[in-house]
Design an enzyme around this catalytic site. Sequence first.
Site, PDB file in Angstrom:
ATOM      1  N   PHE A 170       0.854  -1.176   0.000  1.00 26.48           N
ATOM      2  CA  PHE A 170       0.000   0.000   0.000  1.00 26.48           C
ATOM      3  C   PHE A 170       0.899   1.238   0.000  1.00 26.48           C
ATOM      4  O   PHE A 170       2.100   1.146   0.221  1.00 26.48           O
ATOM      5  CB  PHE A 170      -0.904   0.023   1.229  1.00 26.48           C
ATOM      6  CG  PHE A 170      -1.984  -1.025   1.244  1.00 26.48           C
ATOM      7  CD1 PHE A 170      -2.323  -1.733   0.104  1.00 26.48           C
ATOM      8  CD2 PHE A 170      -2.684  -1.289   2.414  1.00 26.48           C
ATOM      9  CE1 PHE A 170      -3.320  -2.691   0.116  1.00 26.48           C
ATOM     10  CE2 PHE A 170      -3.683  -2.246   2.450  1.00 26.48           C
ATOM     11  CZ  PHE A 170      -4.008  -2.945   1.297  1.00 26.48           C
ATOM     12  N   ALA A 171       0.300   2.406  -0.208  1.00 28.08           N
ATOM     13  CA  ALA A 171       1.082   3.641  -0.148  1.00 28.08           C
ATOM     14  C   ALA A 171       1.798   3.751   1.193  1.00 28.08           C
ATOM     15  O   ALA A 171       2.964   4.132   1.255  1.00 28.08           O
ATOM     16  CB  ALA A 171       0.185   4.854  -0.372  1.00 28.08           C
ATOM     17  N   GLU A 172       1.104   3.408   2.291  1.00 27.18           N
ATOM     18  CA  GLU A 172       1.719   3.323   3.612  1.00 27.18           C
ATOM     19  C   GLU A 172       1.082   2.217   4.435  1.00 27.18           C
ATOM     20  O   GLU A 172      -0.078   1.846   4.207  1.00 27.18           O
ATOM     21  CB  GLU A 172       1.594   4.638   4.394  1.00 27.18           C
ATOM     22  CG  GLU A 172       2.535   5.748   3.972  1.00 27.18           C
ATOM     23  CD  GLU A 172       1.895   6.761   3.079  1.00 27.18           C
ATOM     24  OE1 GLU A 172       2.584   7.678   2.614  1.00 27.18           O
ATOM     25  OE2 GLU A 172       0.682   6.625   2.812  1.00 27.18           O
ATOM     26  N   SER A 173       1.851   1.703   5.385  1.00 24.73           N
ATOM     27  CA  SER A 173       1.374   0.791   6.423  1.00 24.73           C
ATOM     28  C   SER A 173       1.868   1.327   7.763  1.00 24.73           C
ATOM     29  O   SER A 173       2.937   1.941   7.843  1.00 24.73           O
ATOM     30  CB  SER A 173       1.913  -0.628   6.223  1.00 24.73           C
ATOM     31  OG  SER A 173       1.476  -1.181   5.000  1.00 24.73           O
ATOM     32  N   HIS A 233      -2.659  10.448   5.950  1.00 25.39           N
ATOM     33  CA  HIS A 233      -3.707   9.423   5.954  1.00 25.39           C
ATOM     34  C   HIS A 233      -3.370   8.248   6.868  1.00 25.39           C
ATOM     35  O   HIS A 233      -4.276   7.674   7.483  1.00 25.39           O
ATOM     36  CB  HIS A 233      -4.074   9.011   4.516  1.00 25.39           C
ATOM     37  CG  HIS A 233      -3.459   7.760   3.991  1.00 25.39           C
ATOM     38  ND1 HIS A 233      -2.306   7.743   3.243  1.00 25.39           N
ATOM     39  CD2 HIS A 233      -3.860   6.470   4.099  1.00 25.39           C
ATOM     40  CE1 HIS A 233      -2.022   6.497   2.907  1.00 25.39           C
ATOM     41  NE2 HIS A 233      -2.938   5.705   3.410  1.00 25.39           N
TER      42      HIS A 233
END
Length: 268
Positions: A44-47, A76
């Site tokens: 994902f874009a971030e975790s 986010h």
Amino acid sequence: MKLPFYIVDVFAEEKYAGNQLAVFLGAEALSTEEMQKIAREINFAESTFITKIHPENNSATIRIFTPEKEMQFAGHPIIGTSWVLMNKIIESQPRNFKLSVPIGEIPIQQSEGLVWLQAAQPQFWDVFPKEGFSSFSNLKNEDFDAEFPIQEVTTGSAFVIVPLKDINALERLNLDLTKTSEWLQAHCKTAHRALYFYCFDKGELYSRMLCIENNQLVEDAATGSASTCLQAFLLKYKSQEIKIVNKNGLEYQCGISKPNLQLVWFAC
């Protein structure tokens, strides 16, 4: 080792929209290398990885990873992780919370189904000439909004804020991967390097965030950290009080509905 996690859609009004986020619980035993591998696998874009929870004072500590690196601050992931903690983990379901990330403690508030964060105070760094953008983009000098500078701003993660004249320039924006990467490495002050283009068109605010991840040029559909930098930028250069909807992402392309970030901005 079992590692429970949640999948959250942030900046979305329905499932399978907005920005995806994986929130891992009980991550205090994980090494930095293990967190990075998991984030790369999830892709994902971030975790985020929750390493400490203090329910007695409504606070927690987390670490944030993209598939490539650890982030000092990201919008986010903080919003999504706070929502999980306040609504799924802590029994009292507090309305106010504090989330510690590498740049410091971020105050969080939840009201009427929305989660709000208070970003760190901004820092304003180098100003860049518009002429340099022709080396890595299809933008021409007349595509820029001459009223505002092009400047790198950070509230924990840094973004080069690029004001454009209208939505046509924003919509047809095209960047060369190799040359963009070279420009970012040569000019940006931190390991996090990104460009945040915006314009006002018929009184509405539109924006796009592009950066290099894993040697690819990627666009984030909805980015909170970049928006906090744009917030600070507009409060400094446009008005000391702003209330506006930020239409972040190319919602008008390919028939794909992108999320809008509703941001209420006030000077401190």
